[in-house]
Design a protein around this motif. Structure first.
Motif, mmCIF file in Angstrom:
data_model
loop_
_atom_site.group_PDB
_atom_site.id
_atom_site.type_symbol
_atom_site.label_atom_id
_atom_site.label_comp_id
_atom_site.label_asym_id
_atom_site.label_seq_id
_atom_site.Cartn_x
_atom_site.Cartn_y
_atom_site.Cartn_z
ATOM 1 N N GLN A 1 11.036 -36.448 -29.115
ATOM 2 C CA GLN A 1 11.959 -37.156 -30.003
ATOM 3 C C GLN A 1 11.203 -38.145 -30.885
ATOM 4 O O GLN A 1 11.506 -38.297 -32.069
ATOM 5 N N ARG A 2 10.210 -38.791 -30.317
ATOM 6 C CA ARG A 2 9.417 -39.740 -31.090
ATOM 7 C C ARG A 2 8.641 -39.008 -32.195
ATOM 8 O O ARG A 2 8.573 -39.467 -33.332
ATOM 9 N N ALA A 3 8.108 -37.828 -31.862
ATOM 10 C CA ALA A 3 7.368 -37.046 -32.857
ATOM 11 C C ALA A 3 8.303 -36.585 -33.983
ATOM 12 O O ALA A 3 7.935 -36.621 -35.162
ATOM 13 N N MET A 4 9.509 -36.164 -33.638
ATOM 14 C CA MET A 4 10.479 -35.749 -34.664
ATOM 15 C C MET A 4 10.859 -36.928 -35.552
ATOM 16 O O MET A 4 10.982 -36.789 -36.774
ATOM 17 N N LYS A 8 -5.222 -29.955 -15.031
ATOM 18 C CA LYS A 8 -3.951 -29.325 -15.350
ATOM 19 C C LYS A 8 -3.434 -29.902 -16.657
ATOM 20 O O LYS A 8 -3.542 -31.098 -16.909
ATOM 21 N N PRO A 9 -2.849 -29.038 -17.505
ATOM 22 C CA PRO A 9 -2.278 -29.570 -18.744
ATOM 23 C C PRO A 9 -1.095 -30.484 -18.436
ATOM 24 O O PRO A 9 -0.339 -30.242 -17.508
ATOM 25 N N LYS A 10 -0.970 -31.536 -19.238
ATOM 26 C CA LYS A 10 0.116 -32.484 -19.039
ATOM 27 C C LYS A 10 1.357 -31.985 -19.756
ATOM 28 O O LYS A 10 1.284 -31.426 -20.835
ATOM 29 N N ARG A 11 2.493 -32.234 -19.143
ATOM 30 C CA ARG A 11 3.770 -31.854 -19.745
ATOM 31 C C ARG A 11 4.173 -32.908 -20.766
ATOM 32 O O ARG A 11 4.005 -34.101 -20.548
ATOM 33 N N ILE A 12 4.723 -32.427 -21.879
ATOM 34 C CA ILE A 12 5.220 -33.338 -22.910
ATOM 35 C C ILE A 12 6.655 -33.689 -22.557
ATOM 36 O O ILE A 12 7.480 -32.825 -22.304
ATOM 37 N N SER A 13 6.942 -34.962 -22.542
ATOM 38 C CA SER A 13 8.294 -35.394 -22.183
ATOM 39 C C SER A 13 9.237 -35.251 -23.380
ATOM 40 O O SER A 13 8.809 -35.159 -24.526
ATOM 41 N N MET A 14 10.495 -35.267 -23.079
ATOM 42 C CA MET A 14 11.510 -35.190 -24.130
ATOM 43 C C MET A 14 11.425 -36.416 -25.031
ATOM 44 O O MET A 14 11.611 -36.305 -26.241
ATOM 45 N N GLU A 15 11.122 -37.554 -24.458
ATOM 46 C CA GLU A 15 10.989 -38.783 -25.232
ATOM 47 C C GLU A 15 9.859 -38.652 -26.248
ATOM 48 O O GLU A 15 9.988 -39.063 -27.404
ATOM 49 N N GLY A 68 12.095 -29.796 -23.272
ATOM 50 C CA GLY A 68 10.650 -29.927 -23.167
ATOM 51 C C GLY A 68 10.035 -29.093 -22.061
ATOM 52 O O GLY A 68 8.851 -29.203 -21.792
ATOM 53 N N GLU A 69 10.804 -28.221 -21.400
ATOM 54 C CA GLU A 69 10.242 -27.395 -20.342
ATOM 55 C C GLU A 69 9.316 -26.372 -20.964
ATOM 56 O O GLU A 69 9.621 -25.752 -21.963
ATOM 57 N N GLY A 70 8.223 -26.154 -20.366
ATOM 58 C CA GLY A 70 7.288 -25.160 -20.846
ATOM 59 C C GLY A 70 6.362 -25.709 -21.917
ATOM 60 O O GLY A 70 5.365 -25.086 -22.228
ATOM 61 N N ALA A 71 6.671 -26.849 -22.526
ATOM 62 C CA ALA A 71 5.802 -27.427 -23.533
ATOM 63 C C ALA A 71 4.705 -28.193 -22.821
ATOM 64 O O ALA A 71 4.953 -28.972 -21.917
#
Length: 199
Positions: free
Chosen positions: A31-34, A21-28, A5-8
């Protein structure tokens, strides 16, 4: 998409004239979106099968978790290993007379087959491929026996072959231009011009 999720980033919130500032999307979150997307695809697929049970799934995409079968194949010319699918191995074997060859050797065999077919008037086909494959396998076999054990000897032989080809008097260069030769030296003419100009 960057790993972990880096850079997303999420879309920036537009406020009253100030930028956040734009918020970073977490890996969690990813995974939930997938998971949600996979669930929606499964629901859509089951609805499609209920509507058309005899459809055969012609437009069905492979599942996300489905893995492609990969096997290691060894080139019968140079001995290099490549990972490829069984379907790819089958296609290569069909094209190269039942032998599996790697991409580099396949390019060399194809070039040699083209050269042979154009040299013979263009009617070679499968025979030129078989001949080119046999010639390339002989070169690779010789290299594997001699070249890997003694690379200096192989380089010396290659240079000898180049010199042998270059010294042949029946080459196309000899007939076309006759080579570059000098009938006499130009030094006396230059010296004469210099002496005349200095007087």
């Amino acid at each position: 998409m960057a790993p972990n999720g880096e850079g997303a980033v999420a879309a920036p919130a537009v406020g009253k004239g100030r930028r956040e500032k734009p918020k970073r999307i977490s890996m969690e979150g990813l995974q939930r979106a997938m998971s949600d997307l996979a669930l929606e695809l499964t629901k859509a697929d089951s609805k499609k099968q209920q509507a058309d049970p005899a459809g055969g799934g012609a437009g069905k995409l492979p599942g996300i978790t489905e893995q492609v079968v990969v096997e290691e194949a060894r080139c019968e010319c140079c001995g290099m290993l490549e990972e490829c699918t069984p379907e790819y191995v089958r296609r290569v074997r069909e094209r190269y007379c039942g032998r599996w060859v790697c991409g580099l050797c396949a390019a060399a065999v194809s070039a040699e087959a083209d050269r042979r077919s154009h040299g013979d008037g263009g009617g070679g086909g499968r025979t030129s491929t078989e001949e080119a494959l046999a010639a390339h396998m002989a070169v690779c076999g010789r290299f594997n026996r001699v070249g890997r054990a003694n690379p200096v000897l192989m380089q010396t032989e290659a240079m000898r072959e180049i010199l042998r080809k270059r010294s042949r008097p029946n080459g196309p260069r000899d007939h076309a231009h006759g080579g570059l030769t000098r009938s006499s030296s130009c030094i006396p003419a230059i010296t004469k011009d210099i002496n005349c100009a200095s007087k």
